[in-house]
Motif scaffolding. Structure first.
Motif, PDB file in Angstrom:
ATOM      1  N   PHE A  59       0.834  -1.197   0.000  1.00 61.95           N
ATOM      2  CA  PHE A  59       0.000   0.000   0.000  1.00 61.95           C
ATOM      3  C   PHE A  59       0.873   1.253   0.000  1.00 61.95           C
ATOM      4  CE2 PHE A  59      -2.417   3.272   2.281  1.00 61.95           C
ATOM      5  CZ  PHE A  59      -3.563   3.321   1.513  1.00 61.95           C
ATOM      6  N   VAL A  60       1.873   1.267   0.875  1.00 58.95           N
ATOM      7  CA  VAL A  60       2.747   2.439   0.979  1.00 58.95           C
ATOM      8  C   VAL A  60       3.571   2.603  -0.297  1.00 58.95           C
ATOM      9  CG1 VAL A  60       4.671   3.447   2.268  1.00 58.95           C
ATOM     10  CG2 VAL A  60       2.844   2.295   3.492  1.00 58.95           C
ATOM     11  N   LEU A  61       4.063   1.500  -0.843  1.00 58.65           N
ATOM     12  CA  LEU A  61       4.850   1.563  -2.071  1.00 58.65           C
ATOM     13  C   LEU A  61       4.046   2.172  -3.215  1.00 58.65           C
ATOM     14  CD1 LEU A  61       7.412   0.837  -3.694  1.00 58.65           C
ATOM     15  CD2 LEU A  61       6.370  -1.398  -4.099  1.00 58.65           C
ATOM     16  N   PHE A  62       2.817   1.693  -3.413  1.00 55.75           N
ATOM     17  CA  PHE A  62       1.981   2.240  -4.473  1.00 55.75           C
ATOM     18  C   PHE A  62       1.662   3.717  -4.232  1.00 55.75           C
ATOM     19  CE2 PHE A  62       0.547  -2.275  -5.287  1.00 55.75           C
ATOM     20  CZ  PHE A  62       1.262  -2.390  -6.465  1.00 55.75           C
ATOM     21  N   ASN A  63       1.426   4.085  -2.991  1.00 54.06           N
ATOM     22  CA  ASN A  63       1.145   5.492  -2.694  1.00 54.06           C
ATOM     23  C   ASN A  63       2.339   6.386  -3.002  1.00 54.06           C
ATOM     24  OD1 ASN A  63      -1.536   5.420  -1.932  1.00 54.06           O
ATOM     25  ND2 ASN A  63      -1.039   4.887   0.164  1.00 54.06           N
ATOM     26  N   PHE A 105      -1.679  16.780  -3.814  1.00 47.52           N
ATOM     27  CA  PHE A 105      -2.428  17.149  -2.613  1.00 47.52           C
ATOM     28  C   PHE A 105      -3.795  16.477  -2.584  1.00 47.52           C
ATOM     29  CE2 PHE A 105      -5.552  19.944  -0.572  1.00 47.52           C
ATOM     30  CZ  PHE A 105      -5.056  19.932   0.717  1.00 47.52           C
ATOM     31  N   VAL A 106      -4.487  16.482  -3.703  1.00 48.74           N
ATOM     32  CA  VAL A 106      -5.811  15.865  -3.776  1.00 48.74           C
ATOM     33  C   VAL A 106      -5.711  14.359  -3.550  1.00 48.74           C
ATOM     34  CG1 VAL A 106      -7.750  15.371  -5.326  1.00 48.74           C
ATOM     35  CG2 VAL A 106      -6.799  17.665  -5.209  1.00 48.74           C
ATOM     36  N   TYR A 107      -4.699  13.731  -4.159  1.00 47.70           N
ATOM     37  CA  TYR A 107      -4.513  12.293  -3.965  1.00 47.70           C
ATOM     38  C   TYR A 107      -4.186  11.991  -2.495  1.00 47.70           C
ATOM     39  CZ  TYR A 107      -2.733   7.595  -4.200  1.00 47.70           C
ATOM     40  OH  TYR A 107      -2.525   6.265  -3.956  1.00 47.70           O
ATOM     41  N   GLY A 108      -3.315  12.787  -1.899  1.00 49.00           N
ATOM     42  CA  GLY A 108      -2.961  12.582  -0.493  1.00 49.00           C
ATOM     43  C   GLY A 108      -4.162  12.721   0.429  1.00 49.00           C
ATOM     44  N   LEU A 109      -5.020  13.649   0.125  1.00 54.44           N
ATOM     45  CA  LEU A 109      -6.240  13.827   0.902  1.00 54.44           C
ATOM     46  C   LEU A 109      -7.186  12.636   0.729  1.00 54.44           C
ATOM     47  CD1 LEU A 109      -7.403  15.966   2.776  1.00 54.44           C
ATOM     48  CD2 LEU A 109      -8.554  16.968   0.807  1.00 54.44           C
ATOM     49  N   PRO A 166      -7.572   5.721   4.452  1.00 52.23           N
ATOM     50  CA  PRO A 166      -7.028   4.371   4.255  1.00 52.23           C
ATOM     51  C   PRO A 166      -5.599   4.220   4.790  1.00 52.23           C
ATOM     52  CG  PRO A 166      -8.128   5.094   2.272  1.00 52.23           C
ATOM     53  CD  PRO A 166      -8.084   6.275   3.192  1.00 52.23           C
ATOM     54  N   SER A 167      -4.793   5.263   4.697  1.00 52.29           N
ATOM     55  CA  SER A 167      -3.427   5.189   5.218  1.00 52.29           C
ATOM     56  C   SER A 167      -3.423   5.044   6.735  1.00 52.29           C
ATOM     57  CB  SER A 167      -2.640   6.437   4.830  1.00 52.29           C
ATOM     58  OG  SER A 167      -2.509   6.530   3.443  1.00 52.29           O
ATOM     59  N   LEU A 168      -4.285   5.781   7.403  1.00 52.17           N
ATOM     60  CA  LEU A 168      -4.400   5.637   8.857  1.00 52.17           C
ATOM     61  C   LEU A 168      -4.864   4.230   9.230  1.00 52.17           C
ATOM     62  CD1 LEU A 168      -6.029   9.057   9.827  1.00 52.17           C
ATOM     63  CD2 LEU A 168      -3.671   8.333  10.197  1.00 52.17           C
ATOM     64  N   ARG A 187      -3.732  -1.022  11.580  1.00 48.76           N
ATOM     65  CA  ARG A 187      -3.739  -2.478  11.439  1.00 48.76           C
ATOM     66  C   ARG A 187      -2.348  -3.059  11.625  1.00 48.76           C
ATOM     67  NH1 ARG A 187      -7.122  -6.327   7.803  1.00 48.76           N
ATOM     68  NH2 ARG A 187      -5.872  -8.200   8.003  1.00 48.76           N
ATOM     69  N   ARG A 188      -1.338  -2.393  11.078  1.00 46.04           N
ATOM     70  CA  ARG A 188       0.039  -2.875  11.223  1.00 46.04           C
ATOM     71  C   ARG A 188       0.477  -2.820  12.684  1.00 46.04           C
ATOM     72  NH1 ARG A 188       3.180  -6.283  11.195  1.00 46.04           N
ATOM     73  NH2 ARG A 188       5.368  -5.802  11.227  1.00 46.04           N
ATOM     74  N   LEU A 189       0.118  -1.758  13.383  1.00 43.38           N
ATOM     75  CA  LEU A 189       0.459  -1.680  14.805  1.00 43.38           C
ATOM     76  C   LEU A 189      -0.272  -2.758  15.594  1.00 43.38           C
ATOM     77  CD1 LEU A 189       0.589   2.169  15.294  1.00 43.38           C
ATOM     78  CD2 LEU A 189       2.494   0.579  15.477  1.00 43.38           C
ATOM     79  N   HIS A 190      -1.506  -3.049  15.230  1.00 45.28           N
ATOM     80  CA  HIS A 190      -2.243  -4.118  15.905  1.00 45.28           C
ATOM     81  C   HIS A 190      -1.577  -5.470  15.660  1.00 45.28           C
ATOM     82  CE1 HIS A 190      -6.393  -1.975  16.445  1.00 45.28           C
ATOM     83  NE2 HIS A 190      -5.425  -1.414  17.155  1.00 45.28           N
ATOM     84  N   ASP A 191      -1.016  -5.675  14.474  1.00 41.90           N
ATOM     85  CA  ASP A 191      -0.308  -6.928  14.192  1.00 41.90           C
ATOM     86  C   ASP A 191       0.885  -7.125  15.115  1.00 41.90           C
ATOM     87  OD1 ASP A 191      -2.038  -7.603  12.167  1.00 41.90           O
ATOM     88  OD2 ASP A 191      -0.709  -6.959  10.544  1.00 41.90           O
ATOM     89  N   THR A 192       1.485  -6.025  15.554  1.00 41.20           N
ATOM     90  CA  THR A 192       2.641  -6.115  16.451  1.00 41.20           C
ATOM     91  C   THR A 192       2.240  -6.021  17.919  1.00 41.20           C
ATOM     92  OG1 THR A 192       3.078  -3.743  16.330  1.00 41.20           O
ATOM     93  CG2 THR A 192       4.194  -5.137  14.722  1.00 41.20           C
ATOM     94  N   GLY A 193       0.930  -6.011  18.195  1.00 38.97           N
ATOM     95  CA  GLY A 193       0.462  -5.993  19.577  1.00 38.97           C
ATOM     96  C   GLY A 193       0.428  -4.616  20.205  1.00 38.97           C
ATOM     97  N   ARG A 194       0.488  -3.575  19.410  1.00 36.36           N
ATOM     98  CA  ARG A 194       0.455  -2.206  19.939  1.00 36.36           C
ATOM     99  C   ARG A 194      -0.866  -1.541  19.587  1.00 36.36           C
ATOM    100  NH1 ARG A 194       5.577  -3.099  18.164  1.00 36.36           N
ATOM    101  NH2 ARG A 194       7.199  -2.784  19.694  1.00 36.36           N
ATOM    102  N   SER A 195      -1.220  -0.553  20.368  1.00 38.60           N
ATOM    103  CA  SER A 195      -2.439   0.209  20.122  1.00 38.60           C
ATOM    104  C   SER A 195      -2.242   1.125  18.912  1.00 38.60           C
ATOM    105  CB  SER A 195      -2.770   1.048  21.354  1.00 38.60           C
ATOM    106  OG  SER A 195      -3.787   1.971  21.070  1.00 38.60           O
TER     107      SER A 195
END
Length: 96
Positions: free
Chosen positions: A2-6, A28-32, A37-39, A44-52
């Motif tokens: 996801f990050v790579l494509f962005n 700017f429009v794309y980033g908005l 979805p980025s958040l 989700r990635r932080l949840h995978d590592t057991g963090r809030s």
């Protein structure tokens, strides 16, 4: 992925904006558009590592917060279940 494509899309849009002499409004429009979805991917990635998911806010701290967040995101996820659900990499066990 996801990050790579962005990153790729943002660079291409910025190059198009510079070529057409726009003030990078396309990027700017794309980033908005991909902010929410980025958040979600970060939480989700932080949840995978057991963090809030609130740990995303540490990125507000210049340099140090960003480095800590990169380390959190790069660490492997927890094996097995954690407080946020089952391990997404585990294959489902057949029942019968």
């Amino acid at each position: 992925m996801f990050v790579l494509f962005n990153v790729i899309i943002t660079v291409v849009l910025d190059l198009i904006g510079m070529a057409v002499r726009l003030v990078s409004i396309l990027g700017f429009v794309y980033g908005l558009a991909v902010l929410i979805p980025s958040l979600a991917v970060g939480v989700r990635r932080l949840h995978d590592t057991g963090r809030s998911g609130w740990w995303l806010l540490i990125g507000i701290i210049p340099i140090v917060g960003t480095i800590i967040l990169i380390v959190f995101m790069a660490t492997p996820g927890d094996r097995g279940d954690n407080a946020y659900g089952p391990d997404p990499k585990l294959e489902p066990q057949p029942t019968a």
